[in-house]
Design a protein around this motif. Structure first.
Motif, PDB file in Angstrom:
ATOM      1  N   GLY A  44     -11.312  -6.492  -8.851  1.00  0.00           N
ATOM      2  CA  GLY A  44     -12.352  -5.478  -8.972  1.00  0.00           C
ATOM      3  C   GLY A  44     -13.623  -5.764  -8.195  1.00  0.00           C
ATOM      4  N   ARG A  45     -13.519  -6.612  -7.170  1.00  0.00           N
ATOM      5  CA  ARG A  45     -14.707  -6.921  -6.379  1.00  0.00           C
ATOM      6  C   ARG A  45     -14.291  -7.517  -5.034  1.00  0.00           C
ATOM      7  NH1 ARG A  45     -15.836 -12.461  -6.674  1.00  0.00           N
ATOM      8  NH2 ARG A  45     -14.602 -13.531  -8.239  1.00  0.00           N
ATOM      9  N   PRO A  46     -15.201  -7.459  -4.033  1.00  0.00           N
ATOM     10  CA  PRO A  46     -14.914  -8.094  -2.745  1.00  0.00           C
ATOM     11  C   PRO A  46     -14.837  -9.605  -2.896  1.00  0.00           C
ATOM     12  CG  PRO A  46     -16.827  -6.635  -2.584  1.00  0.00           C
ATOM     13  CD  PRO A  46     -16.477  -6.749  -4.032  1.00  0.00           C
ATOM     14  N   LEU A  47     -13.874 -10.207  -2.260  1.00  0.00           N
ATOM     15  CA  LEU A  47     -13.708 -11.661  -2.317  1.00  0.00           C
ATOM     16  C   LEU A  47     -13.863 -12.321  -0.947  1.00  0.00           C
ATOM     17  CD1 LEU A  47     -10.566 -11.780  -4.628  1.00  0.00           C
ATOM     18  CD2 LEU A  47     -12.941 -12.239  -5.278  1.00  0.00           C
ATOM     19  N   PHE A  48     -13.677 -11.575   0.112  1.00  0.00           N
ATOM     20  CA  PHE A  48     -13.610 -12.174   1.438  1.00  0.00           C
ATOM     21  C   PHE A  48     -14.780 -11.813   2.331  1.00  0.00           C
ATOM     22  CE2 PHE A  48      -9.362 -11.794  -0.239  1.00  0.00           C
ATOM     23  CZ  PHE A  48      -8.878 -13.074  -0.057  1.00  0.00           C
ATOM     24  N   GLY A  49     -15.506 -10.790   2.019  1.00  0.00           N
ATOM     25  CA  GLY A  49     -16.636 -10.391   2.830  1.00  0.00           C
ATOM     26  C   GLY A  49     -16.228  -9.625   4.068  1.00  0.00           C
ATOM     27  N   SER A  50     -17.242  -9.177   4.767  1.00  0.00           N
ATOM     28  CA  SER A  50     -17.063  -8.410   6.000  1.00  0.00           C
ATOM     29  C   SER A  50     -18.305  -8.638   6.847  1.00  0.00           C
ATOM     30  CB  SER A  50     -16.907  -6.918   5.674  1.00  0.00           C
ATOM     31  OG  SER A  50     -18.132  -6.416   5.153  1.00  0.00           O
ATOM     32  N   ARG A  51     -18.383  -7.979   7.965  1.00  0.00           N
ATOM     33  CA  ARG A  51     -19.579  -8.120   8.797  1.00  0.00           C
ATOM     34  C   ARG A  51     -20.825  -7.657   8.032  1.00  0.00           C
ATOM     35  NH1 ARG A  51     -17.422 -10.277  12.813  1.00  0.00           N
ATOM     36  NH2 ARG A  51     -15.854  -9.424  14.163  1.00  0.00           N
ATOM     37  N   GLY A  53       7.672  21.122  15.765  1.00  0.00           N
ATOM     38  CA  GLY A  53       6.235  20.931  15.702  1.00  0.00           C
ATOM     39  C   GLY A  53       5.873  19.468  15.570  1.00  0.00           C
ATOM     40  N   CYS A  54       4.905  19.196  14.732  1.00  0.00           N
ATOM     41  CA  CYS A  54       4.504  17.817  14.532  1.00  0.00           C
ATOM     42  C   CYS A  54       4.158  17.582  13.066  1.00  0.00           C
ATOM     43  CB  CYS A  54       3.335  17.435  15.439  1.00  0.00           C
ATOM     44  SG  CYS A  54       1.811  18.284  15.069  1.00  0.00           S
ATOM     45  N   SER A  55       4.226  16.328  12.672  1.00  0.00           N
ATOM     46  CA  SER A  55       3.858  15.940  11.313  1.00  0.00           C
ATOM     47  C   SER A  55       3.140  14.600  11.402  1.00  0.00           C
ATOM     48  CB  SER A  55       5.096  15.817  10.418  1.00  0.00           C
ATOM     49  OG  SER A  55       5.965  14.821  10.916  1.00  0.00           O
ATOM     50  N   GLY A  56       2.444  14.246  10.341  1.00  0.00           N
ATOM     51  CA  GLY A  56       1.687  13.009  10.392  1.00  0.00           C
ATOM     52  C   GLY A  56       1.670  12.296   9.060  1.00  0.00           C
ATOM     53  N   ALA A  57       1.240  11.058   9.108  1.00  0.00           N
ATOM     54  CA  ALA A  57       1.088  10.237   7.908  1.00  0.00           C
ATOM     55  C   ALA A  57      -0.049   9.265   8.152  1.00  0.00           C
ATOM     56  CB  ALA A  57       2.380   9.478   7.611  1.00  0.00           C
ATOM     57  N   CYS A  58      -0.714   8.889   7.084  1.00  0.00           N
ATOM     58  CA  CYS A  58      -1.807   7.928   7.170  1.00  0.00           C
ATOM     59  C   CYS A  58      -1.747   7.032   5.944  1.00  0.00           C
ATOM     60  CB  CYS A  58      -3.133   8.677   7.237  1.00  0.00           C
ATOM     61  SG  CYS A  58      -4.548   7.598   7.441  1.00  0.00           S
ATOM     62  N   ARG A  59      -1.851   5.722   6.145  1.00  0.00           N
ATOM     63  CA  ARG A  59      -1.789   4.763   5.035  1.00  0.00           C
ATOM     64  C   ARG A  59      -2.803   3.656   5.258  1.00  0.00           C
ATOM     65  NH1 ARG A  59       2.602   4.985   0.977  1.00  0.00           N
ATOM     66  NH2 ARG A  59       4.111   6.368   1.898  1.00  0.00           N
ATOM     67  N   ILE A  60      -3.309   3.130   4.159  1.00  0.00           N
ATOM     68  CA  ILE A  60      -4.112   1.919   4.193  1.00  0.00           C
ATOM     69  C   ILE A  60      -3.143   0.747   4.059  1.00  0.00           C
ATOM     70  CG2 ILE A  60      -5.815   0.533   2.955  1.00  0.00           C
ATOM     71  CD1 ILE A  60      -7.145   3.169   2.144  1.00  0.00           C
ATOM     72  N   ILE A  61      -3.298  -0.251   4.914  1.00  0.00           N
ATOM     73  CA  ILE A  61      -2.419  -1.408   4.876  1.00  0.00           C
ATOM     74  C   ILE A  61      -2.723  -2.208   3.614  1.00  0.00           C
ATOM     75  CG2 ILE A  61      -1.821  -3.569   6.040  1.00  0.00           C
ATOM     76  CD1 ILE A  61      -2.364  -1.963   8.669  1.00  0.00           C
ATOM     77  N   GLN A  62      -1.706  -2.421   2.818  1.00  0.00           N
ATOM     78  CA  GLN A  62      -1.845  -3.092   1.523  1.00  0.00           C
ATOM     79  C   GLN A  62      -1.650  -4.597   1.702  1.00  0.00           C
ATOM     80  OE1 GLN A  62      -2.772  -1.236  -1.228  1.00  0.00           O
ATOM     81  NE2 GLN A  62      -2.887   0.408   0.290  1.00  0.00           N
ATOM     82  N   SER A  63      -2.637  -5.236   2.308  1.00  0.00           N
ATOM     83  CA  SER A  63      -2.549  -6.677   2.560  1.00  0.00           C
ATOM     84  C   SER A  63      -2.685  -7.442   1.249  1.00  0.00           C
ATOM     85  CB  SER A  63      -3.655  -7.102   3.525  1.00  0.00           C
ATOM     86  OG  SER A  63      -4.923  -6.983   2.894  1.00  0.00           O
ATOM     87  N   ASP A  64      -2.279  -8.706   1.281  1.00  0.00           N
ATOM     88  CA  ASP A  64      -2.434  -9.559   0.102  1.00  0.00           C
ATOM     89  C   ASP A  64      -3.896  -9.657  -0.302  1.00  0.00           C
ATOM     90  OD1 ASP A  64       0.294  -9.973   0.057  1.00  0.00           O
ATOM     91  OD2 ASP A  64       0.193 -11.957   0.994  1.00  0.00           O
ATOM     92  N   GLY A  65      -4.802  -9.761   0.691  1.00  0.00           N
ATOM     93  CA  GLY A  65      -6.227  -9.865   0.403  1.00  0.00           C
ATOM     94  C   GLY A  65      -6.772  -8.615  -0.256  1.00  0.00           C
ATOM     95  N   LEU A  66      -6.389  -7.443   0.229  1.00  0.00           N
ATOM     96  CA  LEU A  66      -6.838  -6.188  -0.374  1.00  0.00           C
ATOM     97  C   LEU A  66      -6.302  -6.067  -1.797  1.00  0.00           C
ATOM     98  CD1 LEU A  66      -8.245  -3.444  -0.213  1.00  0.00           C
ATOM     99  CD2 LEU A  66      -6.130  -2.522   0.770  1.00  0.00           C
ATOM    100  N   THR A  67      -5.058  -6.404  -2.006  1.00  0.00           N
ATOM    101  CA  THR A  67      -4.457  -6.339  -3.341  1.00  0.00           C
ATOM    102  C   THR A  67      -5.190  -7.267  -4.307  1.00  0.00           C
ATOM    103  OG1 THR A  67      -2.306  -5.793  -2.385  1.00  0.00           O
ATOM    104  CG2 THR A  67      -2.310  -6.656  -4.635  1.00  0.00           C
ATOM    105  N   GLU A  81      -8.332  -8.345  -4.073  1.00  0.00           N
ATOM    106  CA  GLU A  81      -9.657  -7.784  -4.336  1.00  0.00           C
ATOM    107  C   GLU A  81      -9.584  -6.621  -5.325  1.00  0.00           C
ATOM    108  OE1 GLU A  81     -12.301  -8.713  -0.396  1.00  0.00           O
ATOM    109  OE2 GLU A  81     -10.921  -7.014  -0.273  1.00  0.00           O
ATOM    110  N   ARG A  82      -8.591  -5.777  -5.170  1.00  0.00           N
ATOM    111  CA  ARG A  82      -8.443  -4.654  -6.115  1.00  0.00           C
ATOM    112  C   ARG A  82      -8.126  -5.162  -7.516  1.00  0.00           C
ATOM    113  NH1 ARG A  82      -5.285  -0.166  -2.410  1.00  0.00           N
ATOM    114  NH2 ARG A  82      -7.178   0.679  -1.469  1.00  0.00           N
TER     115      ARG A  82
END
Length: 168
Positions: A30-37, A10-24, A26-27
């Motif tokens: 406890g707040r956004p540091l880099f901004g977004s659109r 059959g099939c199986s799947g996985a999903c992950r959020i990339i744990q970049s240095d920037g995301l780490t 910010e976490r």
């Protein structure tokens, strides 16, 4: 990043959020540091002070048994191809790259992927890279541009790489 694996059972799947240095970071804070659109002033101030967040959220490339998550304004991020965990940014074994394109193109006649990066500074430079099926990645060339720009993609033929460089 999402993976779907197919086999006889059959099939199986996985999903992950990339744990970049920037995301780490910010976490941890406890707040956004880099901004977004959605938060243009924070994004602009981050860029002005040389802080960029490598989101590695645009595309993936499997090259020489390595799974790479890509975005335009950062180096590739290496992922574990078994469980999709984040292993960290990579310079592809020693290339002096600041950024690598999110959409490299494979040219079968050359047995290689081609990509680019932009290096911003007093002069904006287009850096062109080749990732051959066998052997090390290498920088092919660099081209000084008339000014800063944003390149998202390019075209590749058997003999040429074609870039549209819009003014910004």
């Amino acid at each position: 990043v999402t993976a779907v694996r197919f086999d006889q059972g059959g099939c199986s799947g996985a999903c992950r959020i990339i744990q970049s240095d920037g995301l780490t970071l910010e976490r941890d804070r406890g707040r956004p540091l880099f901004g977004s659109r959605a938060s243009a002033p924070l994004q602009l101030s981050s860029a002005l002070f040389g802080r960029r967040k490598n989101r590695a959220n645009t595309s993936v490339l499997y090259w020489q048994h390595r799974l790479l998550a890509l975005m335009e304004s950062g180096p590739p991020t290496l992922l574990d191809s078994n469980d999709l965990s984040t292993l960290g940014e990579t310079d592809l074994d020693g290339l002096p790259l600041q950024a690598f394109s999110a959409h490299p193109h494979y040219v079968p006649a050359r047995n290689a992927h081609f990509g680019f990066g932009l290096r911003y500074g007093r002069v904006t430079t287009l850096e062109i890279y080749v990732l051959p099926d066998h052997g090390p990645a290498r920088k092919l060339s660099e081209v000084d541009l008339a000014g800063p720009t944003m390149l998202h993609d390019f075209m590749a033929t058997d003999h040429y790489l074609v870039f549209f460089v819009p003014p910004v």
